[in-house]
Design a protein around this motif. Structure first.
Motif, PDB file in Angstrom:
ATOM      1  N   SER A 179       5.592   0.418 -15.693  1.00 24.10           N
ATOM      2  CA  SER A 179       5.662   1.737 -15.063  1.00 24.10           C
ATOM      3  C   SER A 179       6.806   2.586 -15.596  1.00 24.10           C
ATOM      4  CB  SER A 179       5.808   1.572 -13.542  1.00 24.10           C
ATOM      5  OG  SER A 179       4.683   0.912 -13.006  1.00 24.10           O
ATOM      6  N   GLU A 225       8.642  -0.573  -6.405  1.00 28.44           N
ATOM      7  CA  GLU A 225       8.935   0.832  -6.128  1.00 28.44           C
ATOM      8  C   GLU A 225       9.712   1.412  -7.302  1.00 28.44           C
ATOM      9  OE1 GLU A 225      10.171   1.140  -1.676  1.00 28.44           O
ATOM     10  OE2 GLU A 225      10.505  -0.937  -2.315  1.00 28.44           O
ATOM     11  N   LYS A 269       7.187   6.134  -6.512  1.00 27.38           N
ATOM     12  CA  LYS A 269       5.881   5.497  -6.370  1.00 27.38           C
ATOM     13  C   LYS A 269       6.080   4.049  -5.945  1.00 27.38           C
ATOM     14  CE  LYS A 269       5.109   6.337 -10.645  1.00 27.38           C
ATOM     15  NZ  LYS A 269       4.500   6.367 -12.001  1.00 27.38           N
ATOM     16  N   SER A 270       5.096   3.538  -5.238  1.00 25.53           N
ATOM     17  CA  SER A 270       5.146   2.127  -4.863  1.00 25.53           C
ATOM     18  C   SER A 270       3.749   1.545  -4.968  1.00 25.53           C
ATOM     19  CB  SER A 270       5.691   1.947  -3.447  1.00 25.53           C
ATOM     20  OG  SER A 270       4.844   2.562  -2.496  1.00 25.53           O
ATOM     21  N   PHE A 271       3.701   0.287  -5.348  1.00 29.78           N
ATOM     22  CA  PHE A 271       2.414  -0.381  -5.450  1.00 29.78           C
ATOM     23  C   PHE A 271       2.607  -1.878  -5.250  1.00 29.78           C
ATOM     24  CE2 PHE A 271       4.219   0.563  -9.568  1.00 29.78           C
ATOM     25  CZ  PHE A 271       4.210  -0.645 -10.253  1.00 29.78           C
TER      26      PHE A 271
END
Length: 581
Positions: free
Chosen positions: A147, A433, A437-439
């Motif tokens: 990311s 994170e 954004k976080s996933f």
């Protein structure tokens, strides 16, 4: 697809409190694509848990996080990315420190290891848990790098994942490429303790030129999983087969089933080759299906402790010290009883300088100065404080030559005990994170159904022999696996490997170290590096976080085993690899 043919990763820290010299050394060297900072020993987790309990903004390894924050511009200038588990039990607070130093830096946080809010995953722990964390794997780190993160801060992950994560990101390794995952984990294992792979803790310590500027390790990893271990040329680092093999053996237990979240590692057939000065090539790692569960550990509050050191000098110092220790413990019991308090849960008296830690193998003579190590454990803080209050009077009522040594009296400190347990791997997910954004990603993948085979090794000899200490033909290193002791011993030459197999059955090692009280000794062979690894179950008592011993993690016990006398064939007396004594 791989983005590079080779990835170089530097190990800049092996523990919270490692040297401040490592980062400028590795930045000056300039070869690293990644720089990793490992700071989470099990003892460290206990310390960080206590710190967060006192102050909710703490709970991370401050010196490592502050080092990273201070060097953000330098990392960018050298095109290095950073991965660290120094987030401890509070990775978000650690990341905030780094972001405050430069808000433009992309900082990722990997969490999901904290089990305190997952009572469904906590067993019936035998006490109040300060923290409970599952050991995450490398995939969340790889996802954070995918990311675009420049710095990745994690909580509890396995140490080697700090290296494996970047390799997965760079080379695109898949969950079913188990040999590659094992090789990448080995690269991480070799640098996770910082300079321990590049000269630190070497049995043959005289061969290191100096410890003034310890060299920190780098691994140059290829897409096929082979790699080189090296160190900066202008440091005091030393990288050879001895330094790398000792670190390979360090705290791995069964080398054919070294369990990690992403892979079961089999390093028994790993080979090491010195290809140039300070350059060792590593090949042969194999991987098998990862375990069905993941390791988790809780830090359990378990009463109070105190440890006191007294200097005792003069004739018969050892005898005096033992009587001082014995009488102070007995006096403490009387004082506690008079105050209506229970007896100690545990006490420990050790005379440093008398080789007490060697048990019946002690060779100490009539020492004229020693240190008395006196430790107690009690459920009550008040009881420990009452006992400490009695200590100074021994300098008045006891024998001559007693001094506090200038350290002053300690205060009662909480005793934190480690309790480990399995967690179903499918029950755990990691949260990444980065940049708002976080996933959620799997904490670790499961793949295939491959199990390692057995390697049976026996040896016999009936010719004439001579007696030598084990250190003449071998070197080694020891450390803790919770309450268990790990001792790795490597032959100095392939000609000596059969001798290790013949002379060091597990039963004999247990007998030599019988004072440790191990319930069982397991032996494992590593024919690839001509070594044997011993796991002594229960030999460290309560384990490093709770032990009252002066060497709670068993760091000196390999050196004790290397003193054992063995028989070697007489025709090897002039062997070039035999260490002169």
């Amino acid at each position: 697809m791989p983005t590079k043919g080779k990835v170089t990763i530097a190990g800049a820290a092996g523990a919270w409190g490692d040297s401040s010299l490592s980062t400028p050394q590795l930045l000056k060297d300039g070869r690293a694509d990644y720089i990793v900072y490992e700071g989470l020993a099990e003892i460290t987790m206990a310390i960080l848990s206590r710190a967060k309990d006192k102050d909710a903004s703490q709970g991370y390894a401050r010196d490592l996080i502050e080092t990273i924050a201070h060097n953000l511009d330098a990392y960018r200038g050298s095109d290095m990315r950073v991965v660290t588990n120094a987030g401890g039990v509070n990775p978000h607070a650690a990341a905030d420190v780094i972001r405050a130093a430069d808000p433009s830096v992309s900082v990722a946080v990997v969490s999901g290891d904290d089990l305190m809010e997952r009572p469904d995953l906590l067993p019936g722990l035998t006490g109040e848990a300060l923290s409970a964390n599952v050991y995450l794997g490398a995939w969340p780190i790889a996802s954070a790098l995918d990311s675009g993160a420049e710095v990745v801060v994690t909580g509890r992950v396995v140490d080697s994942a700090l290296t494996l994560g970047p390799l997965i990101h760079e080379f695109g390794w898949r969950p079913d490429e188990l040999d590659l995952l094992s090789a990448g984990s080995l690269a991480g294992h070799l640098i996770e303790c910082g300079p321990q792979a590049s000269g630190g803790l070497l049995t043959d310590w005289e061969d290191t030129t100096s410890w003034i500027d310890p060299g920190y390790p780098l691994v140059e990893v290829s897409a096929d999983g082979s790699f080189i271990v090296t160190t900066p040329d202008d440091s005091n680092g030393l990288v050879d087969v001895r330094t790398v093999s000792e670190q390979l053996l360090y705290e791995i237990g069964d080398p054919g089933r070294y369990l990690l979240p992403d892979v079961t590692c089999d390093w028994r057939l790993v080979t090491l080759e010195e290809v140039a000065t300070n350059r060792v090539a590593v090949t042969g790692a194999r991987g098998w299906s990862p375990p069905t569960t993941m390791k988790a550990c809780a830090q359990i509050s378990d009463g109070w402790r105190a440890q006191m050191l007294l200097f005792i000098g003069g004739r018969d110092a050892v005898h005096k010290a033992r009587r001082v220790g014995r009488d102070l413990i007995e006096r403490g019991r009387r004082v506690l009883d008079a105050a209506g308090l229970d007896d100690f849960r545990a006490t420990h008296v050790e005379v440093i300088g008398s080789e007490d830690s060697y048990g019946d193998n002690s060779r100490a003579g009539a020492a004229r100065e020693v240190i008395l190590d006196l430790a107690v454990h009690h459920d009550s803080r008040e009881a420990v404080a009452v006992f400490i209050r009695e200590i100074p009077s021994i300098a008045l009522a006891g024998p001559p030559g007693v001094s506090g040594g200038g350290a002053g009296l300690p205060g009662p400190t909480p005793l934190v005990r480690l309790e480990c347990f399995p967690v179903p791997r499918e029950a755990v997910s990691a949260l990444v994170e980065v940049d708002g954004k976080s996933f959620v990603v799997p904490a670790a993948h499961a793949a295939g159904a491959r199990s390692p085979d057995e390697i049976i090794e026996v040896s016999s000899y009936d010719g004439p022999t001579i007696t030598v200490p084990l250190v003449a033909i071998a070197h080694g290193r020891s450390g803790d696996k919770g309450a268990d002791l790990n001792i790795g011993i490597r032959a100095r030459h392939p000609d000596f490997y059969d001798i290790l197999l013949r002379e060091l059955p597990g039963e004999r090692v247990g007998e030599h170290l019988t004072h440790l009280g191990a319930s069982e000794v397991k032996r494992f062979g590593l024919p690839g590096i001509h070594a044997v690894n011993f796991l002594l179950l229960g030999a460290l008592g309560a384990g490093g976080t709770a032990s009252l011993r002066f060497d709670p993690q068993g760091k000196a016990l390999a050196q004790q085993l290397l003193d054992i006398e063995i028989e070697i064939p007489a025709d090897l007396a002039a062997h070039s690899a035999l260490r002169p004594l």
